[in-house]
Design an enzyme around this catalytic site. Structure first.
Site, mmCIF file in Angstrom:
data_model
loop_
_atom_site.group_PDB
_atom_site.id
_atom_site.type_symbol
_atom_site.label_atom_id
_atom_site.label_comp_id
_atom_site.label_asym_id
_atom_site.label_seq_id
_atom_site.Cartn_x
_atom_site.Cartn_y
_atom_site.Cartn_z
ATOM 1 N N ASP A 262 0.836 -1.196 0.000
ATOM 2 C CA ASP A 262 0.000 0.000 0.000
ATOM 3 C C ASP A 262 0.880 1.260 0.000
ATOM 4 O OD1 ASP A 262 -2.856 0.909 0.443
ATOM 5 O OD2 ASP A 262 -1.942 1.871 2.181
ATOM 6 N N GLU B 160 1.647 -0.622 -4.980
ATOM 7 C CA GLU B 160 0.639 0.390 -5.288
ATOM 8 C C GLU B 160 1.389 1.721 -5.273
ATOM 9 O OE1 GLU B 160 -3.269 2.762 -3.770
ATOM 10 O OE2 GLU B 160 -1.540 2.411 -2.524
HETATM 11 C C1 NOJ Z 1 -4.521 2.849 -0.812
HETATM 12 C C2 NOJ Z 1 -5.635 1.896 -0.511
HETATM 13 O O1 NOJ Z 1 -5.947 1.189 -1.672
HETATM 14 C C3 NOJ Z 1 -6.783 2.731 -0.015
HETATM 15 O O2 NOJ Z 1 -7.962 1.983 0.118
HETATM 16 C C4 NOJ Z 1 -6.394 3.360 1.304
HETATM 17 O O3 NOJ Z 1 -7.416 4.245 1.717
HETATM 18 C C5 NOJ Z 1 -5.093 4.152 1.169
HETATM 19 N N1 NOJ Z 1 -4.102 3.456 0.414
HETATM 20 C C6 NOJ Z 1 -4.516 4.440 2.537
HETATM 21 O O4 NOJ Z 1 -4.028 3.264 3.119
#
Ligand code: NOJ
Length: 574
Positions: A237, A296
């Protein structure tokens, strides 16, 4: 069309919530999860499960690990190679589980570590690998470290694990800077002694200080903890946010916004973030087969190969299609660019049409392109309660099916989001007091948030929570979910579920060389050939065009006498 789509499965005598009713053939041949193949991820189909909204075994309205385990036969029948579990850790759910209290445990509402182990065994037994979400940019404010930081004085080791700064103004009453958080509102929060902490996301998500060795070591231990339990890979993440260089004088928000994000920005995509991932790689490679990871990372596309490098995380999400129009030239450009980027890193590319953060793709494709290209697709429609612009749900679904078949024919891995195989639309009708997403609460009147793609999925055509569980689901399900349930679609050879099943079964034959060549076609058509003779042609236009030569093996919708209708994809064998 082949019998893959036309085959008439016997209708199930009663609705089976495991989603395998009428499955006379048994599972398709998933890659054996126990095999030692170190490259399994390169062209894998990875299915994202949002655990609290997938299946509720204990009837409390919240999905759980036992629920997911009960649906392993469904996942096997669908034909996915791996499951990615969004966070299932203890959490107050200030941000849907991305506010983690303890990285090495299971939320008691979702089960126990024993349930997790049982799920891993069941998935592996079905030939499906498992990827878990790691959330390293921030903990929750209930994490033991943050509780300790609040109880400790400024300058303490406990505060050094996070990003604390003195406030400005008299007695530090004003924030250290005017920064705004991703969910709206300020991103600095006071703690009552003149200090403030940084939370780029919700107040309940304090950012960690990745210059702190203890933070680094602890995440290495977390990676080992899950890898030792049999986890095959990790989704990272906010992978582009860990390394920060704030300095003594914090820039203001306008300066932050104006700085390029390519290596030297104070907050994003700093070059030294890859030193962290080089350490993680040593952990991944100490296992056999090596554990995988996917970043991500919302970075400029030219910076993506750094995250996908074999010395780093190994793969990075390509989110380009989440923001793209349904247009042949746009899709062609995105494919070419991402195959080139993958070649640069030596990784494979990734295709994503939906996930838990964006409006579902059948809805996006049923709406006109936003007037302002910077506007998130579907945001204005959500904000108007689904009134404006008008959604053409049928067109959206036809386009979504066509886009899915296009993407599933490409080299690289495909990341699917739960419910897309049913053709679910975004749910717009959620009352204010039922909403959960912090983006809704912190951005009133501006952002409706992401709850509409996180509504528990329908398994049966009727009954309590459409087979999700024995109680009302934690987000309200609309009445139209019944006709899009697994049970309803299993009875229909032309359903979206039948199309996904057929495509994933055939895709195994496509997973050879990661190459394609474009075939000459009308402007509205994108048509490519894989080295083993498979061809994929999508008509992105509104009017039918001649069907390319070859045997049609699968199509995303009905064909018209030798013609390829608009918003339709065919898979052909020359
Ligand atoms: C990306 C995640 O996919 C999302 O759902 C989340 O709110 C943010 N990162 C913060 O962790």
């Amino acid at each position: 069309m082949t019998d893959a789509l036309l085959r008439s499965d016997a209708a199930s005598p009663s609705e089976d919530p495991t989603g395998t009713a009428g499955d006379a053939e048994g599972p398709s041949s998933n890659v054996a999860a126990s095999s030692d193949d170190a490259t399994w991820w390169r062209q894998a189909v990875v299915y994202q499960v949002y655990p609290r909204s997938f299946a509720d075994a204990d009837g409390d309205g919240i999905g759980d690990l036992a629920g997911i385990r009960s649906r392993v036969p469904y996942l096997q029948r669908l034909g996915v190679d791996a499951v990615w579990l969004s966070p299932f850790y203890p959490s107050a759910l200030a941000d849907g589980g991305y506010d983690v209290d303890d990285y090495r445990d299971v939320d008691p509402r979702l089960g126990t570590l024993a349930d997790f182990d049982a799920l891993v065994d069941a998935l592996h037994g079905a030939g499906i690998r498992i990827i878990v979400d790691i959330v390293p940019n921030h903990t929750s404010n209930r994490h033991v470290w943050f509780i300790e930081a609040l109880a400790s004085p400024r300058g303490s080791a406990a505060r050094d694990r996070y990003i604390f700064r003195d406030g400005s103004g008299v007695d530090g009453q004003e924030p250290p800077a005017d920064w705004t958080s991703a969910f709206g509102g300020p991103s600095w929060e006071p703690v009552g002694d003149g200090q403030w902490y940084l939370h780029y996301f919700a107040i309940e998500q304090p950012d960690l200080n990745w210059d702190n060795r203890e933070v680094r070591d602890d995440f290495l231990a977390t990676l080992r903890f899950w890898a030792d339990r049999g986890v095959d890979g990790f989704r990272i993440d906010v992978a582009h946010g860990l390394a920060k260089e704030l300095g003594e004088n914090l820039p203001d928000q306008a300066t932050l916004d104006s700085l390029p994000r390519a290596g030297g920005h104070p907050l994003w995509d700093r070059d030294e973030v890859h030193e962290i991932y080089a350490e993680w790689r040593q952990v991944f490679d100490s296992y056999s087969p090596p554990r995988t990871a996917v970043a991500e990372a919302w970075v400029e596309s030219s910076r993506r190969p750094r995250y996908a490098s074999p010395q780093g995380l190994g793969q990075a999400f390509n989110f380009d299609l989440l923001e793209a129009s349904f247009d042949a030239s746009v899709f062609r450009r995105i494919v070419e660019e991402n195959l080139a980027l993958a070649a640069e890193s030596g990784s494979s590319t990734t295709w994503v049409l939906s996930n838990h953060d964006v409006v579902r793709h059948p809805t996006r494709y049923g709406l006109p392109d936003p007037v302002d290209p910077a506007e998130k697709r579907g945001a204005a429609w959500l904000l108007s309660g689904g009134a404006d612009p008008v959604l053409d749900a049928d067109l959206g679904l036809r386009r979504a099916r066509a886009a899915t078949l296009f993407v599933l024919g490409l080299p690289g891995s495909a990341y699917l989001y739960q419910g897309e195989e049913l053709g679910l639309q975004e749910v717009v009708d959620i009352a204010p007091d039922e909403r959960q997403d912090p983006a809704y609460f912190r951005n009133p009147g501006v952002d409706v948030g992401r709850d509409g793609c996180r509504v528990p999925i329908p398994w049966t055509s009727d009954g309590e929570s459409f087979g999700f569980g024995d109680a009302a689901a934690h987000l309200p399900q609309p009445s139209w979910f019944g006709e899009l349930s697994v049970a309803a679609e299993e009875r229909d050879d032309a359903s979206t579920l039948s199309m996904y099943r057929a495509a994933l079964a055939l895709r195994r034959e496509l997973e050879t060389d990661e190459e394609l060549v474009w075939v000459d076609s009308p402007d509205a058509v994108a048509h490519f050939r894989r080295p083993n003779g498979w061809e994929v042609a999508t008509n992105f236009g509104d009017t039918a065009c001649p069907l390319p030569a070859g045997d049609v093996v699968l199509s995303s919708g009905p064909l018209e006498d030798g013609r390829l209708p608009g918003a339709t994809t065919v898979w052909l064998r020359a």
